[in-house]
Design an enzyme around this catalytic site. Structure first.
Site: not given
Lengths: 244, 589
Positions: B514-516
């Site tokens: 979830t490191h967009n």
């Protein structure tokens, strides 16, 4: 091999750990469902809320092959742990209704499978359609319903679903639902019911947790984290405070 | 005609980490601040024991995450593929509700390196012509280590960061990361306790000449009172951390670190179930007049404000800019426009190691538990000879040991008696060797508005175009070889591996990260950045956009520490200059 902790640290650990176990039935501010306080039901007496009798017979038989019971070897099975009850309850949960999913059209069914689930179906739909078409396949191939087949033949049917070798379209499926999609939902939900907290209806008496050595909702290991390569000595507790 | 609320000085869209920090800073400056959060409220009672200790509810059903129903993302891998909506969550799990992803993150709080912040400068020095892909669009952040250092230090105090200092004012410290940028102060708290896997990883890594150190953690190792007077209790290693709310007041989150202090201020207010659909602009398009949101009753409401802070996660920040006409949308063919440009991500991979006779007790863990080494971050090794830029943090982490997610060897049966036997045999006898790798920015990895699908309010969904490129495939292969060497030292009874190698494409079906990041990146050149180095829109000066969207490409570390530091950096400039003289903080020329 794992070593044992020395007695003094073990005693201190046990004392602290028991103090941590919540008396949830008397604690304020903890929301528990009423039925969770009831003893786990017997599968044979359970009346499914979502599945009809024919679907239920399939589900019981399929779960028994996916995670077989004591008779087939060490450890409890899906039927011993009320997994079908879990799945039936999930169908009435937000998950069963795809409550969180994006379900607006258009539904494009010829994209890459790597772009994920694109069916216009909730999990409820997937089960109803998947069971009906699997039964039609069993009738066509074997002249019997799934639950009437012997165990080895049931396994070949499940293998055919898993490998997507059952052509649902030839049994009337119009939205390209694939046998492997149905199978993977069934398998994932079966494992969830086997390993989730009993509050959700499966994992009766935390039997699967006892089998693998997971302490459940204890959720406090400050006294244990530095005991490396030592088997954890305490059984599990559940969200409702049941101890195993 | 939309209902209208009384005007406020500043409206904040989203009440996660960046919204909470901005709330604190702007109320400190005396402004009347209102935060609008599209999800539910989430209070201490929601996180009280034993409620969070429920793998099905939180780990599997994603109860604390964003609902695709409310705002799905459509995804394609290249400009020619038809994007399809991500109908249920998979590759990434953005947060929802008060606290945002900060309420259920793992809690790895690590800084990037000074080189990461100036990657373009580094690339120009270290790589000859033709080594790197010509569709790469990497840039410097436009802010230096020295400028950000005090803000890292403060945010880490807010979080009670626990770890081992590696570089204190240029002096290398034993046990920490010798490759970290110089810190002005040591870590606020000592590192978390080791676990069996971290002990084994550290020993093997040292044997191979690497420099392992404890994962920097926002699960606190000791009792901590932060600068806002908020108190955290020592982590009890409950094993329900990543994807769960903390049941022990030990994980830094907006709730545990900021919100209870912020909520006491009379010049702060927040509304939940308030879904902002667009920022409203004045007739000349140069300033925002406020935001329009849909309230809990489905009614459209206009909230006038003198300043708008978009604090709703990288992806939604970009979507709001595009849906509001803030800045010029990026065009990957003409290579014009900036909003949606340089979307980036992180690449993972690892080796599962199974040891029949070792007890790992994976349930007894903090979210951030692990050891890592930074020997393979940019500048610390010569990657040019392998034809790639970037780096990876190499680690053995143990975020939880919940049973539904038990990894099993690839050749173990997935059902039947064999499955049950494998579960019994391998649960608790497994550790993972992992790489978390940087991802560069490219011409065709981008965000824009989807032409087909809309949200329940009729607004277009965000469309993501993203795939792994040659550079990341090469990086993955290099790091795989290094992890294999560690596995060779450890000699597990059984191992299998998974990496994104040549020919592999991005898949949305299983979790990646979830490191967009990126999509509305910061910089000093308005032709290649959507926001300036103070996170202010180049085009609409009273709109600020703190978040991972600001990263021009991604580095190998977790993003939250930099996101927090950048938010404080932006807030400082707002307080010291913008409020006295509202207007562009940098000139376009």
């Amino acid at each position: 091999m794992a070593s044992q902790p020395d007695n003094a640290s073990r005693r201190a650990f046990l004392r602290n750990s028991f103090m941590m176990i919540p008396a949830v039935s008397i604690a304020g501010g903890v929301s528990l469902t009423a039925e969770a306080d009831e003893p786990a039901p017997n599968l044979s007496e359970y009346q499914p809320a979502f599945f009809n009798d024919e679907e239920w017979s399939f589900l019981l038989a399929a779960c028994d092959r996916l995670i077989p019971g004591e008779a087939a070897g060490k450890g409890p099975g899906a039927l011993d742990t009320n997994v079908p009850i879990f799945i039936d309850r999930q169908m009435d949960s937000p998950y069963g209704h795809a409550d969180r999913w994006y379900m607006e059209g258009p539904f494009v069914l010829d994209g890459s499978p790597d772009l994920g689930f694109q069916y216009p179906y909730t999990p409820r739909d997937v089960y109803q359609k998947g069971i009906a078409m699997t039964q039609a396949y069993c009738q066509q191939q074997h002249g019997q319903r799934f639950e009437q087949l012997d165990g080895d033949t049931q396994d070949t049917v499940l293998q055919a679903l898993e490998a997507n070798e059952v052509d649902f379209a030839s049994f009337g499926e119009t939205q390209k639902l694939e046998a492997s999609e149905f199978f993977s939902s069934l398998l994932a939900n079966t494992k969830e019911g086997y390993l989730a907290d009993p509050i959700h209806g499966g994992n009766k008496h935390m039997a699967s947790w006892k089998m693998v050595g997971f302490p459940g909702a204890r959720a406090s290991y400050r006294d244990w984290v530095d005991q490396h390569n030592v088997e954890y000595p305490l059984g599990p507790v559940s969200l409702t405070g049941e101890r195993g | 005609m939309a209902k209208q609320q009384p005007r406020v000085d500043a409206v904040i869209v989203g009440l996660g980490w960046t919204g909470s920090i901005m709330g604190m800073e702007l109320t400190d400056a005396g402004l009347n601040v209102l935060a609008l959060e599209r999800g539910e409220d989430r209070t201490n009672e929601d996180l009280a024991y034993p409620k969070p200790a429920d793998e099905l509810q939180y780990g599997i059903r994603h109860t604390m995450m964003q609902k695709p129903k409310q705002a799905a993302v459509t995804i394609r891998r290249d400009l020619d593929e038809r994007a399809l909506p991500q109908r249920k969550l998979g590759a990434f799990l953005p947060g929802n509700g008060v606290g945002g992803a900060g309420a259920h993150w793992t809690g790895v709080l690590i800084r990037p390196t000074p080189t990461d912040l100036q990657l373009k400068t580094f690339a120009d020095q270290a790589f000859g012509k033709g080594v790197l892909q010509d569709d790469m669009q990497i840039q410097d952040f436009g802010v230096s280590w020295d400028e950000l250092e005090p803000h890292f230090t403060f945010f880490e105090k807010v979080c009670g960061q626990s770890g081992t200092t590696g570089n204190l004012n240029g002096q290398i410290q034993e046990g920490g990361d010798p490759f970290e940028g110089p810190r002005s102060e040591p870590y606020p708290l000592p590192a978390l306790q080791d676990t069996q896997n971290t002990e084994m990883f550290e020993k093997a890594a040292k044997q191979l000449g690497y420099h392992p150190f404890p994962n920097p953690s926002a699960n606190v190792s000791r009792a901590w009172t932060n600068p806002y007077g908020m108190q955290l209790g020592p982590c009890n290693y409950c094993g329900f951390c990543s994807r769960y709310g903390c049941l022990n007041y030990s994980k830094a989150s907006p709730q545990t670190c900021i919100l209870n202090a912020l909520k006491q201020r009379s010049n702060f207010d927040y509304r939940t179930n308030a879904n902002v659909t667009r920022v409203e602009l004045a007739a000349d398009g140069k300033t925002a007049t406020g935001v329009t949101y849909v309230d809990n009753d489905g009614e459209e409401v206009f909230q006038p404000a003198d300043m708008v802070i978009l604090a709703s996660y990288a992806l939604n920040n970009v979507r709001l800019m595009l849906n509001s006409g803030i800045g010029q949308p990026y065009d990957p063919v003409a290579r014009t426009g900036t909003v949606g440009r340089n979307y980036s991500y992180q690449v993972g991979g690892g080796i599962h190691c199974y040891f029949d006779d070792i007890e790992f007790n994976p349930f007894a863990t903090a979210g951030a538990t692990g050891k890592m080494f930074n020997d393979f971050s940019p500048g610390n090794f010569d990657s040019a000879q392998y034809g790639f830029i970037g780096g990876a943090k190499m680690h053995s982490s143990q975020a939880s040991g919940t049973p539904i997610k038990t990894p099993l060897p690839k050749d173990a049966p997935s059902w039947g008696q064999g499955y049950k036997d494998a579960l019994q045999k391998h649960y608790g006898h497994h550790m993972k060797l992992s790489m978390t790798g940087s991802v560069m920015s490219y011409r065709s990895n981008m965000l824009d508005l989807d032409p087909t699908w809309k949200d329940p309010y009729g607004m277009p969904l965000l469309r993501m175009t993203f795939d792994w490129k040659r550079n990341e495939h090469r990086l993955s292969a290099f790091m795989r070889d290094r992890l294999r060497e560690i596995a060779d030292v450890l000699q597990p009874d059984y191992r299998d591996e998974s990496f994104n190698l040549e020919g592999s494409h991005f898949k949305v079906t299983s979790y990646v990260s979830t490191h967009n990041v990126g999509g509305a990146v910061m910089g000093t050149d308005p032709s290649t950045s959507a926001i300036n180095r103070y996170l202010q829109s180049w085009d609409v000066h009273n709109v600020f956009v703190p978040g991972g969207n600001a990263f021009p490409q991604n580095f190998q570390s977790n993003p939250t520490d930099l996101i927090g530091a950048l938010t404080y950096w932006s807030a400082k400039k707002i307080r010291e200059e913008y409020l006295q003289n509202p207007g562009p903080l940098m000139s376009r020329a």
